[in-house]
Design an enzyme around this catalytic site. Structure first.
Site, PDB file in Angstrom:
ATOM      1  N   HIS A  57       6.701  -1.525   3.588  1.00  0.00           N
ATOM      2  CA  HIS A  57       6.448  -2.912   3.993  1.00  0.00           C
ATOM      3  C   HIS A  57       5.626  -3.615   2.927  1.00  0.00           C
ATOM      4  O   HIS A  57       4.744  -3.029   2.323  1.00  0.00           O
ATOM      5  CB  HIS A  57       5.721  -2.984   5.335  1.00  0.00           C
ATOM      6  CG  HIS A  57       4.470  -2.164   5.407  1.00  0.00           C
ATOM      7  ND1 HIS A  57       4.489  -0.806   5.642  1.00  0.00           N
ATOM      8  CD2 HIS A  57       3.168  -2.493   5.271  1.00  0.00           C
ATOM      9  CE1 HIS A  57       3.248  -0.346   5.651  1.00  0.00           C
ATOM     10  NE2 HIS A  57       2.421  -1.345   5.411  1.00  0.00           N
ATOM     11  N   ASN A  84       0.863  -1.173   0.000  1.00  0.00           N
ATOM     12  CA  ASN A  84       0.000   0.000   0.000  1.00  0.00           C
ATOM     13  C   ASN A  84       0.904   1.229   0.000  1.00  0.00           C
ATOM     14  O   ASN A  84       1.757   1.373   0.877  1.00  0.00           O
ATOM     15  CB  ASN A  84      -0.901   0.005   1.240  1.00  0.00           C
ATOM     16  CG  ASN A  84      -1.896  -1.139   1.224  1.00  0.00           C
ATOM     17  OD1 ASN A  84      -2.396  -1.527   0.159  1.00  0.00           O
ATOM     18  ND2 ASN A  84      -2.188  -1.702   2.380  1.00  0.00           N
ATOM     19  N   HIS A  99       6.723   3.260   6.963  1.00  0.00           N
ATOM     20  CA  HIS A  99       7.995   2.548   6.781  1.00  0.00           C
ATOM     21  C   HIS A  99       7.651   1.455   5.779  1.00  0.00           C
ATOM     22  O   HIS A  99       6.761   0.633   6.044  1.00  0.00           O
ATOM     23  CB  HIS A  99       8.463   1.983   8.135  1.00  0.00           C
ATOM     24  CG  HIS A  99       9.745   1.194   8.099  1.00  0.00           C
ATOM     25  ND1 HIS A  99      10.796   1.458   8.948  1.00  0.00           N
ATOM     26  CD2 HIS A  99      10.129   0.124   7.342  1.00  0.00           C
ATOM     27  CE1 HIS A  99      11.785   0.598   8.709  1.00  0.00           C
ATOM     28  NE2 HIS A  99      11.403  -0.231   7.741  1.00  0.00           N
TER      29      HIS A  99
END
Ligand code: 5GP
Ligand code: ZN
Length: 117
Positions: free
Chosen positions: A103, A90, A101
């Protein structure tokens, strides 16, 4: 500086061990841990240890590290014995990003509809 740990970042705290997480894999450059609010029987997050705000910043600044993350998504899927799975980044609030951060979500263990919402 790009890639440096951020004091106010949740996932940098997972990397440093300040916040506990159920870690399933770790490499020199990445950590994979179970999502606290799983959306599928397997829901693992794969992050670079270095801080980049999202997948776009990671891809632009550190493409080899982005490849490490992608390689780890496959390793997680194999360990979790997922025949089919979905890897999701996303990117941006409008796409549902809530943790800044980079991911990858690895989702599997149930049927996954396409297209997603
Ligand atoms: P995003 O919405 O940014 O794509 O994904 C962030 C994910 O991080 C969400 O699926 C959310 O459940 C997960 N998450 C948020 N806080 C924590 C936490 O403290 N520990 C773990 N393991 N996952 C978290
Ligand atoms: Zn961070």
């Amino acid at each position: 500086m790009a890639g440096e740990p951020q004091d106010d970042c949740l996932f940098c705290k997972v990397v440093s061990g300040t916040i506990p997480a159920t870690i399933v894999r770790e490499t020199g450059t990445t950590v994979a841990f179970r999502d606290i609010n799983p959306q599928a029987p397997t829901h693992v997050l794969v992050i670079p240890k270095a801080h980049y705000r999202d997948a776009a910043a990671l891809a632009a600044a550190a493409p080899e590290l982005a490849a490490d993350v992608l390689r780890e998504t496959r390793a997680v899927a194999e360990e979790e014995k997922l025949e089919s799975y979905r890897t999701v980044f996303n990117t941006g609030a409008g796409a549902g990003q809530t943790v800044w951060h980079a991911h990858a979500h690895v989702l599997g263990g149930r049927g996954l509809h396409w297209p997603p919402g």
